[in-house]
Design an enzyme around this catalytic site. Structure first.
Site, PDB file in Angstrom:
ATOM      1  N   LYS A  11       8.176  13.385  12.517  1.00 54.59           N
ATOM      2  CA  LYS A  11       8.306  12.944  13.904  1.00 54.59           C
ATOM      3  C   LYS A  11       7.405  11.725  14.076  1.00 54.59           C
ATOM      4  CE  LYS A  11       6.416  13.170  17.715  1.00 54.59           C
ATOM      5  NZ  LYS A  11       6.793  11.782  18.041  1.00 54.59           N
ATOM      6  N   PRO A  12       7.986  10.518  13.943  1.00 53.16           N
ATOM      7  CA  PRO A  12       7.159   9.322  14.079  1.00 53.16           C
ATOM      8  C   PRO A  12       6.829   9.055  15.549  1.00 53.16           C
ATOM      9  CG  PRO A  12       9.455   8.697  13.737  1.00 53.16           C
ATOM     10  CD  PRO A  12       9.403  10.207  13.710  1.00 53.16           C
ATOM     11  N   ARG A  57       0.820  -1.200   0.000  1.00 50.32           N
ATOM     12  CA  ARG A  57       0.000   0.000   0.000  1.00 50.32           C
ATOM     13  C   ARG A  57       0.864   1.265   0.000  1.00 50.32           C
ATOM     14  NH1 ARG A  57      -5.222   1.470   0.753  1.00 50.32           N
ATOM     15  NH2 ARG A  57      -5.166   3.577  -0.065  1.00 50.32           N
ATOM     16  N   PRO A 105       1.264   8.585  13.980  1.00 56.72           N
ATOM     17  CA  PRO A 105       0.931   7.681  15.090  1.00 56.72           C
ATOM     18  C   PRO A 105       1.632   6.319  14.965  1.00 56.72           C
ATOM     19  CG  PRO A 105      -0.777   7.543  13.451  1.00 56.72           C
ATOM     20  CD  PRO A 105       0.273   8.491  12.906  1.00 56.72           C
ATOM     21  N   PHE A 106       1.367   5.442  15.928  1.00 55.11           N
ATOM     22  CA  PHE A 106       2.052   4.143  15.951  1.00 55.11           C
ATOM     23  C   PHE A 106       1.440   3.136  14.987  1.00 55.11           C
ATOM     24  CE2 PHE A 106      -1.463   3.381  18.871  1.00 55.11           C
ATOM     25  CZ  PHE A 106      -1.857   2.100  18.496  1.00 55.11           C
ATOM     26  N   ASN A 107       0.133   3.314  14.687  1.00 47.63           N
ATOM     27  CA  ASN A 107      -0.513   2.264  13.901  1.00 47.63           C
ATOM     28  C   ASN A 107      -0.184   2.448  12.420  1.00 47.63           C
ATOM     29  OD1 ASN A 107      -2.131   4.587  13.897  1.00 47.63           O
ATOM     30  ND2 ASN A 107      -3.930   3.442  13.348  1.00 47.63           N
ATOM     31  N   SER A 128      -4.213  11.071  18.207  1.00 44.31           N
ATOM     32  CA  SER A 128      -5.418  11.161  19.029  1.00 44.31           C
ATOM     33  C   SER A 128      -5.956  12.602  19.077  1.00 44.31           C
ATOM     34  CB  SER A 128      -5.104  10.685  20.442  1.00 44.31           C
ATOM     35  OG  SER A 128      -4.095  11.511  20.987  1.00 44.31           O
ATOM     36  N   GLU A 165      -5.658  14.712  11.327  1.00 46.24           N
ATOM     37  CA  GLU A 165      -6.382  13.454  11.143  1.00 46.24           C
ATOM     38  C   GLU A 165      -6.437  12.799  12.515  1.00 46.24           C
ATOM     39  OE1 GLU A 165      -7.956  12.470   8.658  1.00 46.24           O
ATOM     40  OE2 GLU A 165      -7.108  13.552   6.964  1.00 46.24           O
ATOM     41  N   GLU A 225     -13.352   6.097  21.327  1.00 44.21           N
ATOM     42  CA  GLU A 225     -12.687   5.284  20.310  1.00 44.21           C
ATOM     43  C   GLU A 225     -11.972   4.137  21.032  1.00 44.21           C
ATOM     44  OE1 GLU A 225      -9.026   6.913  18.783  1.00 44.21           O
ATOM     45  OE2 GLU A 225      -9.544   6.261  16.781  1.00 44.21           O
ATOM     46  N   GLU A 244       6.980   7.445  19.096  1.00 41.90           N
ATOM     47  CA  GLU A 244       8.118   6.894  19.837  1.00 41.90           C
ATOM     48  C   GLU A 244       8.001   5.376  19.972  1.00 41.90           C
ATOM     49  OE1 GLU A 244       5.862   8.922  20.770  1.00 41.90           O
ATOM     50  OE2 GLU A 244       4.934   8.263  22.635  1.00 41.90           O
ATOM     51  N   CYS A 256      -7.858   3.941  12.782  1.00 44.94           N
ATOM     52  CA  CYS A 256      -8.799   5.040  12.987  1.00 44.94           C
ATOM     53  C   CYS A 256     -10.078   4.801  12.192  1.00 44.94           C
ATOM     54  CB  CYS A 256      -8.156   6.337  12.559  1.00 44.94           C
ATOM     55  SG  CYS A 256      -7.522   6.254  10.894  1.00 44.94           S
TER      56      CYS A 256
HETATM   57  P1  NAD Z   1      -0.989   9.959  19.910  1.00 47.47           P
HETATM   58  O1  NAD Z   1      -1.870  11.149  19.830  1.00 47.47           O
HETATM   59  O2  NAD Z   1      -0.628   9.423  21.232  1.00 47.47           O
HETATM   60  O3  NAD Z   1       0.400  10.244  19.160  1.00 47.47           O
HETATM   61  C1  NAD Z   1       0.442  10.707  17.837  1.00 47.47           C
HETATM   62  C2  NAD Z   1       1.762  11.397  17.612  1.00 47.47           C
HETATM   63  O4  NAD Z   1       1.816  12.578  18.404  1.00 47.47           O
HETATM   64  C3  NAD Z   1       2.975  10.553  18.007  1.00 47.47           C
HETATM   65  O5  NAD Z   1       4.023  10.768  17.094  1.00 47.47           O
HETATM   66  C4  NAD Z   1       3.337  11.135  19.363  1.00 47.47           C
HETATM   67  O6  NAD Z   1       4.674  10.912  19.711  1.00 47.47           O
HETATM   68  C5  NAD Z   1       3.047  12.589  19.113  1.00 47.47           C
HETATM   69  N1  NAD Z   1       2.954  13.415  20.322  1.00 47.47           N
HETATM   70  C6  NAD Z   1       2.621  13.057  21.569  1.00 47.47           C
HETATM   71  N2  NAD Z   1       2.650  14.122  22.393  1.00 47.47           N
HETATM   72  C7  NAD Z   1       2.998  15.190  21.637  1.00 47.47           C
HETATM   73  C8  NAD Z   1       3.170  16.582  21.894  1.00 47.47           C
HETATM   74  N3  NAD Z   1       3.016  17.101  23.108  1.00 47.47           N
HETATM   75  N4  NAD Z   1       3.495  17.391  20.858  1.00 47.47           N
HETATM   76  C9  NAD Z   1       3.645  16.885  19.603  1.00 47.47           C
HETATM   77  N5  NAD Z   1       3.511  15.586  19.305  1.00 47.47           N
HETATM   78  C10 NAD Z   1       3.171  14.751  20.313  1.00 47.47           C
HETATM   79  O7  NAD Z   1      -1.679   8.837  18.998  1.00 47.47           O
HETATM   80  P2  NAD Z   1      -1.251   7.312  18.829  1.00 47.47           P
HETATM   81  O8  NAD Z   1      -1.635   6.590  20.070  1.00 47.47           O
HETATM   82  O9  NAD Z   1       0.134   7.196  18.321  1.00 47.47           O
HETATM   83  O10 NAD Z   1      -2.197   6.867  17.617  1.00 47.47           O
HETATM   84  C11 NAD Z   1      -3.493   6.466  17.812  1.00 47.47           C
HETATM   85  C12 NAD Z   1      -4.475   7.559  17.521  1.00 47.47           C
HETATM   86  O11 NAD Z   1      -4.256   8.043  16.194  1.00 47.47           O
HETATM   87  C13 NAD Z   1      -5.885   7.089  17.536  1.00 47.47           C
HETATM   88  O12 NAD Z   1      -6.707   8.055  18.145  1.00 47.47           O
HETATM   89  C14 NAD Z   1      -6.238   6.957  16.065  1.00 47.47           C
HETATM   90  O13 NAD Z   1      -7.581   7.021  15.748  1.00 47.47           O
HETATM   91  C15 NAD Z   1      -5.500   8.086  15.499  1.00 47.47           C
HETATM   92  N6  NAD Z   1      -5.314   7.871  14.074  1.00 47.47           N
HETATM   93  C16 NAD Z   1      -6.006   8.663  13.193  1.00 47.47           C
HETATM   94  C17 NAD Z   1      -5.888   8.448  11.844  1.00 47.47           C
HETATM   95  C18 NAD Z   1      -6.617   9.301  10.859  1.00 47.47           C
HETATM   96  O14 NAD Z   1      -6.153   9.383   9.728  1.00 47.47           O
HETATM   97  N7  NAD Z   1      -7.721   9.924  11.183  1.00 47.47           N
HETATM   98  C19 NAD Z   1      -5.055   7.445  11.380  1.00 47.47           C
HETATM   99  C20 NAD Z   1      -4.361   6.669  12.289  1.00 47.47           C
HETATM  100  C21 NAD Z   1      -4.498   6.911  13.642  1.00 47.47           C
END
Ligand code: NAD
Length: 464
Positions: free
Chosen positions: A163-164, A94, A138-140, A217, A236, A365, A166, A270
């Site tokens: 910034k992927p 993909r 995000p991680f997924n 998130s 997103e 969610e 962690e 998501c």
């Molecule tokens: P998360 O919000 O915990 O982290 C996302 C990113 O933000 C990571 O890279 C994290 O390190 C970073 N981050 C954390 N604190 C930060 C800060 N203070 N400043 C800047 N960056 C910071 O989300 P997650 O747990 O990695 O991913 C899951 C979430 O992502 C779920 O809510 C899911 O629905 C959402 N998601 C949305 C989509 C979409 O396209 N709508 C796609 C995939 C995942």
């Protein structure tokens, strides 16, 4: 830090852990805010937009490298995210497709010519790169989430600082190396890893960043949007996507869609199905079909090709899912199958019926392999329940009644509605994004490229 096209030695590092075995896979750099600042400044000083044909060639080269190394890349994604190898192999393909589509679109980025009425002038609109894009992911699906931001950024001619998560930085770093190998000039790409509370704000708030594109998130997204105030921001965020099944539905199809959408990536998507809304008499058969689907899923070792459902990203995430299931059962839901935490963060695919529409399991969610069936009396109630959440990403409807589908499609407050397909239906060619708390702006390769561009208007005398 991945800078100047290579990984630089880091003073501080952190361990990236395999959520299935608990072992350390590798170390990644813990960048400091000062290092982020320096890297962004260096990009600003050195970056010059590339010609579209060169952008396209780089993107095609990266797609080729991903395909050549799909096996090892899929294994790395599985090891750091826990997602089963059968799915991560699809993720690599993909990602390659997204790069190819971005390459095509890079050469198709065209504006308009507008004869200006009454002025004897012609206006031309020209897409220019927005500049330096910060991509927070995000991680997924840790490869594709990076690719859907970096590929359009390159196609638009931007430089990008990634910034992927962690939890999954290694895949992003492997992809960055491929982009450089494919010919991306080093000053067009930085990857920063480390403590999100340190490097995230340093990046999102940096004066040399022109746009922040964030996937993650709702809570973090809002924080990032605050820090990035004044810049262009694309968000997103989460989803709580419903599959609405009407009484006349093809039930075989509904069960197949619900089984895929609820259990894929162990429910950590998501756009996965988070609620199965059963209208009228279909609920019994639907729930029975879902139990069969869940029982047919093999949960376990993500590197085993026979595994359908791997562990969740962390034990904390698995405990949250387990607790929400228990709370829903206390509120009257019936647990028909699974839901128990088997080992570490592995949660058995779960099916619940009679879930109250206000249970936390379906209001929030829930990122886990759960198919919660909510029973409703008619289409109006289905619409009310589907809309009764702060999220509004995508939705699926299964029915043979097109008029009823159109009524639902019009009434749902979401970014996309799919007939006889789940909310998880997607294509690189179509828009993707949410309304309400699910986000702002649209991805989908051609749409992201436009989000990452600015329109310059040039007007010239032209007798009309
Ligand atoms: P998360 O919000 O915990 O982290 C996302 C990113 O933000 C990571 O890279 C994290 O390190 C970073 N981050 C954390 N604190 C930060 C800060 N203070 N400043 C800047 N960056 C910071 O989300 P997650 O747990 O990695 O991913 C899951 C979430 O992502 C779920 O809510 C899911 O629905 C959402 N998601 C949305 C989509 C979409 O396209 N709508 C796609 C995939 C995942």
């Amino acid at each position: 830090m991945f800078r100047d096209g290579v990984l630089q030695p880091a003073f501080d590092q952190f361990a990236v852990r395999n959520p299935w075995t608990g072992e350390n896979i590798d170390l990644a750099a813990s960048d400091t805010a000062a290092e982020v600042d320096e890297a962004v400044r260096a990009v600003r000083a050195a970056w010059r937009p590339l010609r579209p044909d060169r952008r396209a060639a780089i993107l095609l080269g990266a797609a080729r490298l991903i395909r050549e190394r799909a096996g090892e890349l899929a294994e790395l994604i599985s090891r750091e995210s826990g997602v089963c190898i059968a799915e991560t192999r699809k993720e690599t393909e993909r990602a390659a497709t997204n790069l190819v589509v971005a390459a095509t679109e890079a050469e198709r980025l065209r504006g308009e010519s507008i004869p200006v009425p009454g002025q004897d002038r012609l206006a031309l609109t020209i897409f220019e790169p927005i500049g330096i894009v910060a991509a927070i992911t995000p991680f997924n699906r840790p490869l594709n989430q990076v690719v859907v931001k970096v590929a359009p950024a390159v196609a638009a001619g931007c430089a990008v600082v990634v910034k992927p998560s962690e939890q999954t930085p290694l895949t992003a770093l492997a992809f960055a190396e491929m982009l450089i190998e494919a010919g991306l000039p080093p000053e067009h790409l930085v990857v920063t890893t480390g403590e999100p509370g340190v490097i995230g704000p340093a990046l999102a708030g940096h004066p040399d960043i022109d746009m922040v594109t964030f996937t993650g998130s709702v809570r973090t997204g809002r924080e990032v949007a605050g820090i990035a105030a004044g810049k262009k921001v694309l968000l997103e965020l989460g989803g709580n996507d419903p599959l609405i099944v009407l009484p006349d539905a093809d039930l075989g199809l509904a069960v197949r869609l619900a089984g895929q959408g609820a259990f894929a990536t162990a429910g950590q998507s998501c756009r996965g199905i988070k609620r199965v809304i059963a209208v009228g008499a279909v609920a019994d058969e639907l729930a029975a079909g879902l139990v069969e689907a869940a029982a047919g899923k093999r949960a376990g070792d993500p590197l085993d090709p026979a595994t359908d459902v791997g562990p969740l990203v962390s034990v904390a995430a698995a405990i949250t899912v387990e607790r929400r299931i228990a709370d829903a059962v206390s509120a009257g839901a019936k647990l028909l199958y699974g839901g128990e935490r088997r080992r570490g963060s592995l949660v058995a695919p779960a099916v619940l019926d009679h879930v109250p529409a206000d249970a936390e399991l379906v209001v929030e969610e829930t990122f886990g392999p759960v198919a919660p069936v909510i029973r409703v009396a008619d289409t109006d109630e289905a619409i009310r329940v589907a809309n009764g959440t702060r999220y509004g990403l995508q939705a699926g409807v299964v029915t043979r009644n097109v008029a009823e589908f159109s009524r639902i499609a019009e009434a749902l407050r979401v970014g996309a509605v799919n007939l006889d397909a789940g909310p998880h239906f997607d294509s690189p060619h179509i828009p993707f994004g949410g309304v309400k708390s699910s986000g702002i702006g649209r991805e989908g390769i051609p749409y992201s490229i436009r989000e990452m561009s600015t329109v310059k208007t040039v007007t010239l005398p032209y007798p009309l």
